[in-house]
Design a protein around this motif. Sequence first.
Motif, PDB file in Angstrom:
ATOM      1  N   UNK A  47       0.853  -1.190   0.000  1.00 57.62           N
ATOM      2  CA  UNK A  47       0.000   0.000   0.000  1.00 57.62           C
ATOM      3  C   UNK A  47       0.888   1.238   0.000  1.00 57.62           C
ATOM      4  N   UNK A  48       0.366   2.287  -0.566  1.00 62.59           N
ATOM      5  CA  UNK A  48       1.080   3.559  -0.568  1.00 62.59           C
ATOM      6  C   UNK A  48       0.868   4.202   0.800  1.00 62.59           C
ATOM      7  N   UNK A  49       1.941   4.372   1.547  1.00 64.19           N
ATOM      8  CA  UNK A  49       1.800   4.886   2.905  1.00 64.19           C
ATOM      9  C   UNK A  49       2.495   6.213   3.126  1.00 64.19           C
ATOM     10  N   UNK A  50       3.572   6.467   2.398  1.00 59.19           N
ATOM     11  CA  UNK A  50       4.344   7.689   2.619  1.00 59.19           C
ATOM     12  C   UNK A  50       4.185   8.641   1.439  1.00 59.19           C
ATOM     13  N   UNK A  51       4.602   9.868   1.665  1.00 59.60           N
ATOM     14  CA  UNK A  51       4.590  10.850   0.574  1.00 59.60           C
ATOM     15  C   UNK A  51       5.509  10.391  -0.557  1.00 59.60           C
ATOM     16  N   UNK A  52       6.604   9.731  -0.206  1.00 60.55           N
ATOM     17  CA  UNK A  52       7.522   9.215  -1.227  1.00 60.55           C
ATOM     18  C   UNK A  52       6.840   8.156  -2.088  1.00 60.55           C
ATOM     19  N   UNK A  53       5.999   7.325  -1.465  1.00 63.53           N
ATOM     20  CA  UNK A  53       5.262   6.312  -2.230  1.00 63.53           C
ATOM     21  C   UNK A  53       4.346   6.969  -3.253  1.00 63.53           C
ATOM     22  N   UNK A  54       3.611   7.971  -2.811  1.00 68.32           N
ATOM     23  CA  UNK A  54       2.685   8.661  -3.713  1.00 68.32           C
ATOM     24  C   UNK A  54       3.444   9.431  -4.796  1.00 68.32           C
ATOM     25  N   UNK A 106      -4.974   4.451 -10.860  1.00 69.33           N
ATOM     26  CA  UNK A 106      -5.662   3.530  -9.943  1.00 69.33           C
ATOM     27  C   UNK A 106      -4.880   3.359  -8.643  1.00 69.33           C
ATOM     28  N   UNK A 107      -3.569   3.280  -8.745  1.00 65.77           N
ATOM     29  CA  UNK A 107      -2.750   3.155  -7.529  1.00 65.77           C
ATOM     30  C   UNK A 107      -2.864   4.394  -6.656  1.00 65.77           C
ATOM     31  N   UNK A 108      -2.864   5.560  -7.271  1.00 63.73           N
ATOM     32  CA  UNK A 108      -2.979   6.805  -6.507  1.00 63.73           C
ATOM     33  C   UNK A 108      -4.353   6.915  -5.841  1.00 63.73           C
ATOM     34  N   UNK A 109      -5.392   6.497  -6.535  1.00 60.29           N
ATOM     35  CA  UNK A 109      -6.758   6.597  -6.006  1.00 60.29           C
ATOM     36  C   UNK A 109      -7.013   5.567  -4.904  1.00 60.29           C
ATOM     37  N   UNK A 110      -6.576   4.320  -5.140  1.00 60.03           N
ATOM     38  CA  UNK A 110      -6.861   3.253  -4.176  1.00 60.03           C
ATOM     39  C   UNK A 110      -5.829   3.135  -3.066  1.00 60.03           C
ATOM     40  N   UNK A 111      -4.641   3.669  -3.303  1.00 55.88           N
ATOM     41  CA  UNK A 111      -3.569   3.541  -2.322  1.00 55.88           C
ATOM     42  C   UNK A 111      -2.880   2.189  -2.370  1.00 55.88           C
ATOM     43  N   UNK A 112      -3.197   1.382  -3.351  1.00 55.27           N
ATOM     44  CA  UNK A 112      -2.558   0.076  -3.511  1.00 55.27           C
ATOM     45  C   UNK A 112      -1.458   0.191  -4.557  1.00 55.27           C
ATOM     46  N   UNK A 113      -0.245  -0.237  -4.193  1.00 52.41           N
ATOM     47  CA  UNK A 113       0.872  -0.090  -5.119  1.00 52.41           C
ATOM     48  C   UNK A 113       0.747  -0.996  -6.338  1.00 52.41           C
ATOM     49  N   UNK A 115      -2.253  -1.877  -7.849  1.00 53.52           N
ATOM     50  CA  UNK A 115      -3.586  -1.791  -8.454  1.00 53.52           C
ATOM     51  C   UNK A 115      -3.447  -2.008  -9.960  1.00 53.52           C
ATOM     52  N   UNK A 116      -4.315  -2.784 -10.512  1.00 53.28           N
ATOM     53  CA  UNK A 116      -4.309  -3.118 -11.948  1.00 53.28           C
ATOM     54  C   UNK A 116      -2.996  -3.786 -12.377  1.00 53.28           C
ATOM     55  N   UNK A 117      -2.431  -4.622 -11.512  1.00 57.50           N
ATOM     56  CA  UNK A 117      -1.145  -5.250 -11.841  1.00 57.50           C
ATOM     57  C   UNK A 117      -1.175  -6.095 -13.118  1.00 57.50           C
ATOM     58  N   UNK A 118      -2.278  -6.772 -13.480  1.00 57.16           N
ATOM     59  CA  UNK A 118      -2.272  -7.478 -14.765  1.00 57.16           C
ATOM     60  C   UNK A 118      -2.088  -6.518 -15.952  1.00 57.16           C
ATOM     61  N   UNK A 119      -2.733  -5.354 -15.889  1.00 53.94           N
ATOM     62  CA  UNK A 119      -2.563  -4.361 -16.949  1.00 53.94           C
ATOM     63  C   UNK A 119      -1.132  -3.825 -16.968  1.00 53.94           C
ATOM     64  N   UNK A 120      -0.540  -3.657 -15.799  1.00 57.70           N
ATOM     65  CA  UNK A 120       0.846  -3.188 -15.701  1.00 57.70           C
ATOM     66  C   UNK A 120       1.780  -4.178 -16.405  1.00 57.70           C
ATOM     67  N   UNK A 121       1.576  -5.458 -16.159  1.00 58.16           N
ATOM     68  CA  UNK A 121       2.416  -6.488 -16.788  1.00 58.16           C
ATOM     69  C   UNK A 121       2.199  -6.499 -18.300  1.00 58.16           C
ATOM     70  N   UNK A 122       0.940  -6.398 -18.738  1.00 55.69           N
ATOM     71  CA  UNK A 122       0.661  -6.328 -20.179  1.00 55.69           C
ATOM     72  C   UNK A 122       1.298  -5.085 -20.812  1.00 55.69           C
ATOM     73  N   UNK A 123       1.295  -3.989 -20.085  1.00 56.48           N
ATOM     74  CA  UNK A 123       1.904  -2.755 -20.587  1.00 56.48           C
ATOM     75  C   UNK A 123       3.414  -2.907 -20.734  1.00 56.48           C
ATOM     76  N   UNK A 124       4.028  -3.575 -19.781  1.00 54.67           N
ATOM     77  CA  UNK A 124       5.468  -3.844 -19.878  1.00 54.67           C
ATOM     78  C   UNK A 124       5.755  -4.672 -21.133  1.00 54.67           C
ATOM     79  N   UNK A 125       5.004  -5.750 -21.305  1.00 51.47           N
ATOM     80  CA  UNK A 125       5.230  -6.637 -22.451  1.00 51.47           C
ATOM     81  C   UNK A 125       4.972  -5.932 -23.779  1.00 51.47           C
ATOM     82  N   UNK A 165      11.532   0.697  -8.677  1.00 49.15           N
ATOM     83  CA  UNK A 165      11.914   0.369  -7.310  1.00 49.15           C
ATOM     84  C   UNK A 165      13.406   0.129  -7.153  1.00 49.15           C
ATOM     85  N   UNK A 166      14.110  -0.130  -8.244  1.00 50.23           N
ATOM     86  CA  UNK A 166      15.564  -0.232  -8.177  1.00 50.23           C
ATOM     87  C   UNK A 166      16.116   1.183  -8.327  1.00 50.23           C
ATOM     88  N   UNK A 167      16.640   1.699  -7.279  1.00 52.52           N
ATOM     89  CA  UNK A 167      16.972   3.119  -7.199  1.00 52.52           C
ATOM     90  C   UNK A 167      17.950   3.577  -8.271  1.00 52.52           C
TER      91      UNK A 167
END
Length: 196
Positions: A47-54, A106-113, A115-125, A165-167
Motif C-alpha cells: 500500500x502507498x503509505x508515505x509521501x515518497x510512495x505517492x 488507480x494506484x494513486x486513487x486506491x492507495x494500492x501499489x 492496483x491493476x497489476x495485470x494491466x501493468x504487466x501487459x503494458x510492460x510486455x 523500485x531499483x533506485x
Amino acid sequence: MTTAQAPSVLYPTQQRKQTRGILLAAAAVAAAAALLELLYPPSSAKTLTTAADYTFTAMLIPFVLAALAAITRLHQLHNRTDGRLGTAGFWLACAGFAGFLPCAIASLVTGESQALSPLYILSILASLAGLAAFAVAVFRARLLPRWAGPVLPIAWLLGGPVTAGLRGTTFILAITFIAIAITLPAAPGPQEQQSR
C-alpha cells in the motif's frame, strides 16, 4: 539527389532542434524520476503509505508521457522510412505506454501499489515488444546512428517500469535519450543544400 538513392540522413535544422528538444526533455523527466527515487525512496509495502510512495507512483505519469513523446518524435522523424514494422512497433509501444497511465491513476486513487497489476504487466510486455520491433525498423532505416535502435528497448528494459523500485535505474533511459539527441545527424550546410 535522384529518387533511386537512399534517403538523406541529414535533417533540416528546425526538425533536428525539435527532436533534440523532445529527447532532452524526456531525459530530464527520467533524470528527475531517478533523483526523486534516490533522494526519497519509496517503501516496498503493498500500500502507498508515505509521501515518497505517492510521489514515486505519480511520477510514472510524466515519465511515461515523456517516453511516449520521444518515441513519437523518433517515429515522425523517419517519415515512413521505418516501414510497416516501424509503424506497427510504434503503435504497439504506444499502447504499452498508455497502459501504464490507468495503473498509476488507480494506484494513486486506491492507495494500492499494485492496483491493476495485470494491466501493468501487459503494458510492460507491449511496450517492450513494440520498442523491439521499432528498434529493428530504426536499424534498417539507417536514419539514426545504427546503435540507437537496439539501445531503446534495452534502455526501457533496464531503466523503465520493469525495474521500478531499483533506485536510480531511470538514469539509464535519461542517458540514452541524451546520447541519441547529441548524435542526431547534422543539418546540411549551404553548399550541400545548393547541390540538391
